[in-house]
Write a protein that holds these residues in place. Structure first.
Motif, PDB file in Angstrom:
ATOM      1  N   GLY A  23       0.763  -1.159   0.097  1.00 26.04           N
ATOM      2  CA  GLY A  23       0.027  -0.183   0.023  1.00 26.04           C
ATOM      3  C   GLY A  23       0.863   1.194   0.018  1.00 26.04           C
ATOM      4  O   GLY A  23       0.333   2.229  -0.717  1.00 26.04           O
ATOM      5  N   GLY A  24       1.986   1.265   0.760  1.00 25.06           N
ATOM      6  CA  GLY A  24       2.970   2.383   0.875  1.00 25.06           C
ATOM      7  C   GLY A  24       3.324   2.808  -0.718  1.00 25.06           C
ATOM      8  O   GLY A  24       3.461   3.963  -1.068  1.00 25.06           O
ATOM      9  N   ALA A  25       3.594   1.555  -1.359  1.00 30.67           N
ATOM     10  CA  ALA A  25       4.164   1.887  -2.759  1.00 30.67           C
ATOM     11  C   ALA A  25       2.985   2.585  -3.655  1.00 30.67           C
ATOM     12  O   ALA A  25       3.417   3.216  -4.320  1.00 30.67           O
ATOM     13  CB  ALA A  25       4.820   0.611  -3.582  1.00 30.67           C
ATOM     14  N   MET A  26       1.931   1.907  -3.511  1.00 31.24           N
ATOM     15  CA  MET A  26       0.749   2.208  -4.283  1.00 31.24           C
ATOM     16  C   MET A  26       0.321   3.759  -4.091  1.00 31.24           C
ATOM     17  O   MET A  26      -0.449   4.487  -4.806  1.00 31.24           O
ATOM     18  CB  MET A  26      -0.342   1.263  -4.094  1.00 31.24           C
ATOM     19  CG  MET A  26      -0.363  -0.086  -4.920  1.00 31.24           C
ATOM     20  SD  MET A  26      -0.079   0.152  -6.729  1.00 31.24           S
ATOM     21  CE  MET A  26      -1.540   0.787  -7.205  1.00 31.24           C
ATOM     22  N   LYS A  32       0.024   6.598   5.646  1.00 23.93           N
ATOM     23  CA  LYS A  32      -1.159   5.523   5.605  1.00 23.93           C
ATOM     24  C   LYS A  32      -2.378   5.997   6.214  1.00 23.93           C
ATOM     25  O   LYS A  32      -3.356   5.668   5.729  1.00 23.93           O
ATOM     26  CB  LYS A  32      -0.260   4.280   6.225  1.00 23.93           C
ATOM     27  CG  LYS A  32      -1.284   3.084   6.492  1.00 23.93           C
ATOM     28  CD  LYS A  32      -0.499   1.937   7.056  1.00 23.93           C
ATOM     29  CE  LYS A  32      -1.735   0.563   7.153  1.00 23.93           C
ATOM     30  NZ  LYS A  32      -0.803  -0.575   7.701  1.00 23.93           N
ATOM     31  N   PRO A  33      -2.118   7.038   7.517  1.00 21.86           N
ATOM     32  CA  PRO A  33      -3.438   7.180   8.046  1.00 21.86           C
ATOM     33  C   PRO A  33      -4.482   7.935   7.077  1.00 21.86           C
ATOM     34  O   PRO A  33      -5.673   7.792   7.437  1.00 21.86           O
ATOM     35  CB  PRO A  33      -3.116   8.068   9.201  1.00 21.86           C
ATOM     36  CG  PRO A  33      -1.549   7.449   9.590  1.00 21.86           C
ATOM     37  CD  PRO A  33      -0.966   7.187   8.152  1.00 21.86           C
ATOM     38  N   LEU A  34      -3.979   8.356   6.160  1.00 20.69           N
ATOM     39  CA  LEU A  34      -4.809   9.134   4.668  1.00 20.69           C
ATOM     40  C   LEU A  34      -5.469   8.261   4.064  1.00 20.69           C
ATOM     41  O   LEU A  34      -6.627   8.113   3.881  1.00 20.69           O
ATOM     42  CB  LEU A  34      -4.165  10.295   4.215  1.00 20.69           C
ATOM     43  CG  LEU A  34      -3.542  11.370   5.389  1.00 20.69           C
ATOM     44  CD1 LEU A  34      -3.007  12.319   4.491  1.00 20.69           C
ATOM     45  CD2 LEU A  34      -5.065  11.981   6.101  1.00 20.69           C
ATOM     46  N   TRP A  35      -4.500   7.281   3.379  1.00 21.12           N
ATOM     47  CA  TRP A  35      -4.987   6.660   2.345  1.00 21.12           C
ATOM     48  C   TRP A  35      -5.726   5.224   2.785  1.00 21.12           C
ATOM     49  O   TRP A  35      -6.666   4.836   2.089  1.00 21.12           O
ATOM     50  CB  TRP A  35      -3.944   5.957   1.448  1.00 21.12           C
ATOM     51  CG  TRP A  35      -2.756   4.978   1.994  1.00 21.12           C
ATOM     52  CD1 TRP A  35      -1.490   5.611   2.290  1.00 21.12           C
ATOM     53  CD2 TRP A  35      -2.536   3.762   1.950  1.00 21.12           C
ATOM     54  NE1 TRP A  35      -0.499   4.504   2.540  1.00 21.12           N
ATOM     55  CE2 TRP A  35      -1.453   3.424   2.588  1.00 21.12           C
ATOM     56  CE3 TRP A  35      -3.702   2.930   2.030  1.00 21.12           C
ATOM     57  CZ2 TRP A  35      -1.062   2.280   2.726  1.00 21.12           C
ATOM     58  CZ3 TRP A  35      -3.228   1.418   2.109  1.00 21.12           C
ATOM     59  CH2 TRP A  35      -2.188   1.106   2.656  1.00 21.12           C
ATOM     60  N   SER A  36      -5.425   4.665   4.048  1.00 26.40           N
ATOM     61  CA  SER A  36      -5.943   3.595   4.494  1.00 26.40           C
ATOM     62  C   SER A  36      -7.348   3.864   4.703  1.00 26.40           C
ATOM     63  O   SER A  36      -8.286   3.059   5.137  1.00 26.40           O
ATOM     64  CB  SER A  36      -5.404   2.872   5.662  1.00 26.40           C
ATOM     65  OG  SER A  36      -5.375   3.958   6.745  1.00 26.40           O
ATOM     66  N   LYS A  37      -7.735   5.220   4.977  1.00 20.86           N
ATOM     67  CA  LYS A  37      -9.319   5.467   5.068  1.00 20.86           C
ATOM     68  C   LYS A  37     -10.228   5.330   3.758  1.00 20.86           C
ATOM     69  O   LYS A  37     -11.467   5.195   3.712  1.00 20.86           O
ATOM     70  CB  LYS A  37      -9.579   6.917   5.644  1.00 20.86           C
ATOM     71  CG  LYS A  37      -8.886   7.219   6.974  1.00 20.86           C
ATOM     72  CD  LYS A  37      -9.077   8.495   7.676  1.00 20.86           C
ATOM     73  CE  LYS A  37      -8.520   8.863   8.934  1.00 20.86           C
ATOM     74  NZ  LYS A  37      -8.660  10.423   9.112  1.00 20.86           N
ATOM     75  N   LYS A  38      -9.471   5.250   2.582  1.00 28.09           N
ATOM     76  CA  LYS A  38     -10.089   5.605   1.431  1.00 28.09           C
ATOM     77  C   LYS A  38     -10.096   3.865   0.731  1.00 28.09           C
ATOM     78  O   LYS A  38     -10.770   3.789  -0.290  1.00 28.09           O
ATOM     79  CB  LYS A  38      -9.326   6.439   0.442  1.00 28.09           C
ATOM     80  CG  LYS A  38      -9.561   7.731   0.889  1.00 28.09           C
ATOM     81  CD  LYS A  38      -9.214   8.843   0.058  1.00 28.09           C
ATOM     82  CE  LYS A  38      -9.420  10.276   0.680  1.00 28.09           C
ATOM     83  NZ  LYS A  38     -10.829  10.449   0.380  1.00 28.09           N
ATOM     84  N   TYR A  39      -9.160   3.114   1.096  1.00 31.26           N
ATOM     85  CA  TYR A  39      -8.848   1.839   0.208  1.00 31.26           C
ATOM     86  C   TYR A  39      -8.374   0.701   1.337  1.00 31.26           C
ATOM     87  O   TYR A  39      -7.764   1.019   2.145  1.00 31.26           O
ATOM     88  CB  TYR A  39      -7.981   2.060  -0.540  1.00 31.26           C
ATOM     89  CG  TYR A  39      -7.961   0.719  -1.789  1.00 31.26           C
ATOM     90  CD1 TYR A  39      -8.892   1.163  -2.837  1.00 31.26           C
ATOM     91  CD2 TYR A  39      -7.204  -0.309  -1.810  1.00 31.26           C
ATOM     92  CE1 TYR A  39      -9.020   0.305  -3.951  1.00 31.26           C
ATOM     93  CE2 TYR A  39      -7.416  -1.168  -2.761  1.00 31.26           C
ATOM     94  CZ  TYR A  39      -8.365  -0.885  -3.918  1.00 31.26           C
ATOM     95  OH  TYR A  39      -8.395  -1.721  -4.844  1.00 31.26           O
ATOM     96  N   HIS A 219      -7.378   7.049  -5.503  1.00 30.87           N
ATOM     97  CA  HIS A 219      -6.374   7.781  -6.305  1.00 30.87           C
ATOM     98  C   HIS A 219      -6.783   9.001  -6.880  1.00 30.87           C
ATOM     99  O   HIS A 219      -6.266   9.542  -7.662  1.00 30.87           O
ATOM    100  CB  HIS A 219      -5.379   6.954  -7.282  1.00 30.87           C
ATOM    101  CG  HIS A 219      -4.571   6.157  -6.569  1.00 30.87           C
ATOM    102  ND1 HIS A 219      -4.835   4.773  -6.047  1.00 30.87           N
ATOM    103  CD2 HIS A 219      -3.193   6.031  -6.092  1.00 30.87           C
ATOM    104  CE1 HIS A 219      -4.000   3.879  -5.453  1.00 30.87           C
ATOM    105  NE2 HIS A 219      -2.887   4.720  -5.612  1.00 30.87           N
ATOM    106  N   GLN A 220      -7.888   9.365  -6.504  1.00 28.38           N
ATOM    107  CA  GLN A 220      -8.603  10.491  -7.175  1.00 28.38           C
ATOM    108  C   GLN A 220      -8.129  11.760  -6.960  1.00 28.38           C
ATOM    109  O   GLN A 220      -7.802  12.605  -8.013  1.00 28.38           O
ATOM    110  CB  GLN A 220     -10.042  10.619  -6.741  1.00 28.38           C
ATOM    111  CG  GLN A 220     -10.932  11.772  -7.364  1.00 28.38           C
ATOM    112  CD  GLN A 220     -12.283  12.144  -6.656  1.00 28.38           C
ATOM    113  OE1 GLN A 220     -12.595  11.324  -5.977  1.00 28.38           O
ATOM    114  NE2 GLN A 220     -12.891  12.966  -7.211  1.00 28.38           N
ATOM    115  N   ASN A 221      -7.311  12.240  -6.004  1.00 35.92           N
ATOM    116  CA  ASN A 221      -6.526  13.229  -5.603  1.00 35.92           C
ATOM    117  C   ASN A 221      -5.431  13.360  -6.526  1.00 35.92           C
ATOM    118  O   ASN A 221      -4.451  12.483  -6.597  1.00 35.92           O
ATOM    119  CB  ASN A 221      -6.115  13.382  -4.260  1.00 35.92           C
ATOM    120  CG  ASN A 221      -5.487  14.788  -3.844  1.00 35.92           C
ATOM    121  OD1 ASN A 221      -4.629  15.146  -4.676  1.00 35.92           O
ATOM    122  ND2 ASN A 221      -5.445  14.964  -2.732  1.00 35.92           N
TER     123      ASN A 221
END
Length: 284
Positions: A23-26, A32-39, A219-221
């Protein structure tokens, strides 16, 4: 198999397999506290990424957007490292639609990384042959050149087994290609130097396939670029441009990798107007 109608285009998602990538690479530099809320993410910090080609039917032509993870292309170690819990069943999907591999007219290859290109060839005994023998393969000239002549970094994702058997079927383009009226491939660079997106317009009906500029809905942002991107600044600018374009046109954004949504439609402010969710997969 999920389906979507956009103007005179019919889209059907085929089962091309799955990967589970870090997930970090993606999500690159996004915490992670931000992207893990979305996926969703698993205990190994991996996110599920489908590798599901889209069967695109327009004006009597049958085309595939990318080709899936393929079959028997990877060692057990590679399957473990890339989280390949399921390989491709594209041909079974096509058979259920009464479509033979010989009836596929074209492969629209956004780029040639292994998770998009393994399905272009298949094993016939000890020989690799084209999976879709009558299909013209479209990709950017830059991508095709790098596929055959990878650098020190890209040789891990551009595999000879995925291109040698189809070399005579590849048709390249420079900046853009009009595949059919309203259907275009556009070279963007960014994720790979030869990366392309696909757009379709039929009056007010529009879809955009951002490929790996926007691999999932999370990844919309525009600033959320992948650590895998060869040219992340280019990715950011290209994504911003095509997101603004799609918002204005209220386009469908269709996905190859997303394990949650097949497609999303946004309004002018980037808010979700409509969605096509993915059905649950059961790994083999």
């Amino acid at each position: 198999m999920e389906k979507l109608k956009v103007g005179r285009a019919s889209l059907t998602w085929l089962n091309g397999g799955v990967t589970h990538m870090d997930g970090g690479a993606m999500f690159g530099v996004v915490p992670k506290p931000l992207w893990s809320k979305k996926y969703p993410v698993n205990e190994n910090n991996q996110i599920e990424l489908r590798t599901d080609p889209i069967l695109l039917e327009v004006d009597g032509k049958k085309m595939l957007v990318d080709s899936g993870i393929g079959n028997d292309k990877m060692s057990d170690k590679q399957k473990r490292n890339f989280g390949v819990w399921e390989e491709s069943s594209i041909l079974r999907c096509l058979d259920s639609l009464n479509i033979k591999p010989e009836e596929i007219d074209a492969l629209l290859m956004t780029h040639m990384h292994f998770d998009h290109a393994c399905g272009m060839t298949r094993w016939e005994g000890d020989e690799l042959v084209p999976t879709f023998p009558n299909a013209t393969i479209y990709t950017s000239k830059v991508e095709w050149n790098e596929m055959r002549h990878p650098n020190m970094r890209s040789k891990n994702t551009y595999w000879q087994a995925n291109w040698e058997a189809v070399e005579g079927k590849v048709h390249t383009f420079e900046r853009s290609l009009d595949v059919l009226p309203g259907l275009k491939m556009m070279h963007t660079s960014g994720h790979s130097h030869g990366h392309s997106i696909i757009t379709f317009e039929d009056g007010d009906d529009v879809f955009i396939h951002m490929a790996d500029l926007m691999p999932t809905h999370a990844h919309q942002n525009p600033l959320w670029a992948l650590a895998y991107d060869d040219y992340p600044v280019t990715s950011v600018h290209e994504k911003k441009k095509w997101m603004e374009y799609g918002y204005q046109r209220r386009a469908w954004y269709v996905f190859y990798h997303d394990a949650v949504y097949r497609a999303l439609k946004f309004d002018e402010e980037g808010q979700v107007l409509d969605k096509l969710k993915e059905k649950e997969h059961h790994y083999q």
